[in-house]
Design a protein around this motif. Structure first.
Motif, short mmCIF file in Angstrom:
data_model
loop_
_atom_site.label_atom_id
_atom_site.label_comp_id
_atom_site.label_asym_id
_atom_site.label_seq_id
_atom_site.Cartn_x
_atom_site.Cartn_y
_atom_site.Cartn_z
N ARG A 1 9.42 -4.60 20.34
CA ARG A 1 9.95 -5.53 20.07
C ARG A 1 11.79 -6.40 20.55
O ARG A 1 11.97 -7.84 20.73
CB ARG A 1 9.94 -6.07 19.01
N GLY B 1 4.06 -0.01 23.89
CA GLY B 1 4.53 -1.69 23.38
C GLY B 1 4.84 -2.37 24.98
O GLY B 1 3.83 -3.52 24.17
N ILE C 1 1.54 -4.25 25.36
CA ILE C 1 1.37 -6.03 24.53
C ILE C 1 2.21 -6.84 24.92
O ILE C 1 1.83 -8.33 25.61
CB ILE C 1 1.97 -5.55 23.30
#
Length: 416
Positions: A84, A113, A117
């Motif tokens: 993130r 991720g 994502i």
């Protein structure tokens, strides 16, 4: 000297943001410091006196940033396992090699991720794995499962602790001009597989702010008082993740009627929907003993930890990570239980309580039971822990050593 610093910053809820907020005051004392951030506004209190340069707009990198980086003497990329906060910096690093501060040795979850994502590209992760290890991650059957095949694979290598064989850090290390790590555990592995890559180990600094440390002194809460007949309080601080051995701790509590009657266990830290700690507490029937506080602001964390008699900071498996939350607990003069492995093994024996990874539940129960009779011994360990952190893990020392390593390597000439 001009320094470019890529890192998440407050108000982002990231351990690397906390790390940067503590080293930035010292970095800007020795340089013209520019903070390169994504498309958000960092808190002014951390950026005052620095040039703040956004390099991401509408989910895309402004590639003109590469021209700006040519003007800097040192360019630092902070990298951790959290996709993130580091995906854009990763993409930029692939084109502009800089000094990588590698906060996590294993980057498997970053890549998972990033591809699953951020990029929505299941095959991208599979191909990257094959590129790094010349192994087919999935067979024809599991390929039909899509992203769940990757998640099942990660679960398997995590549980059998073979994840260290596939850290997926090779690309980032190869693209860097130098690697800074925070443990000899990670440094030795990096040097073993990257013989020509300059790499150094620096002591991770604590992340409590000067204001919080001053507050601790004023409140005189560095040592919890003798609690008489009150319950002993054990606490774990930091993001609630499965490798913090909560099930082992719960089994110890479940199997001891004495501990159930005479202690409380506090879990302080942000939780994730995919790891339901509340269900785990219910499974072991410990709702009257275990308290989950979720994410707390720094002041509340200090207030809670000040009431703890002993802290538990287990990592099973350990993957070469270091722990700023552990350093902060030690700075608060708390005796902390750790596993005798990885970076935790490198800590002085008289500053923490080390237990054998093969005897976690047995030795943890022994320590908790002894804590009722050995409060003074615990306080002495906590005092030594605080003295050790103030001697070797300050942000000032970190910046001094960081600049010293970088200048010795003449990084500027290597990155241009």
């Amino acid at each position: 000297m001009k320094i470019a610093w890529f890192s998440p910053l407050p108000p982002k809820k990231s351990g690397i943001a906390d790390f940067s907020s503590n080293v930035i005051p010292y970095l800007k004392k020795v340089s013209e410091l520019s903070l390169f951030v994504e498309d958000y506004c960092p808190q002014y209190s951390f950026t005052k006196g620095c040039l703040v340069i956004p390099y991401v707009e509408r989910d895309k990198i402004d590639w003109k940033v590469m021209e700006k980086l040519e003007d800097y003497d040192l360019v630092f990329f902070n990298m951790s396992n959290d996709f993130r906060f580091h995906s854009y910096a990763y993409e930029l690093l692939l084109r502009f090699p800089g000094i990588v501060i590698l906060h996590d040795y294993v980057l498997q979850f970053f890549y998972a991720g990033y591809y699953l994502i951020i990029k929505r590209n299941f095959s991208g992760y599979v191909e990257k794995f094959k590129e790094l290890y010349s192994l087919d991650l999935v067979n024809a059957q599991s390929l039909k499962e899509g992203p769940s095949a990757v998640l099942n694979f990660l679960k398997k290598i995590y549980e059998d602790q073979s994840i260290l064989q596939y850290p997926m850090n090779e690309e980032i290390i190869s693209k860097s001009s130098c690697v800074i790590t925070h443990s000899f555990f990670a440094l030795e592995k990096i040097k073993k597989y990257n013989l020509s890559k300059p790499a150094f180990k620096l002591n991770l600094p604590f992340t409590l702010s000067e204001e919080n440390i001053a507050s601790l002194s004023q409140k005189n809460v560095l040592l919890s008082p003798h609690r008489g007949k009150e319950k002993l309080v054990a606490a774990t601080f930091g993001y609630v993740l499965p490798n913090k051995a909560y099930e082992s701790i719960f089994k110890v509590l479940q199997n001891s009627s004495f501990l159930q009657q005479n202690m409380e266990y506090w879990i302080i830290g942000g939780t994730f929907f995919w790891y339901n700690i509340h269900s785990l507490v219910k499974k072991y029937q410990l709702k009257n003993i275990v308290k989950v506080f979720d994410y707390q602001q720094p002041a509340q964390v200090i207030e809670l930890l000040s009431q703890a008699d002993i802290c538990i900071a287990l990592r099973a498996p350990t993957m070469g990570e270091t722990s700023s939350s552990l350093l902060n607990m030690m700075l608060m003069a708390k005796p902390v239980v750790v596993l005798n492995s990885g970076w935790y093994k490198e800590l002085p024996d008289d500053c923490v309580l080390k237990i054998d990874p093969c005897c976690v539940e047995k030795q943890l129960e022994e320590i908790l039971l002894e804590a009722f009779e050995e409060r003074q011994k615990l306080r002495e360990i906590g005092i030594r822990a605080k003295e050790y952190i103030l001697m070797y893990h300050t942000p000032y020392q970190y910046v001094e050593n960081l600049i010293d390593c970088s200048q010795k390597l003449n990084i500027r000439s290597e990155t241009k």
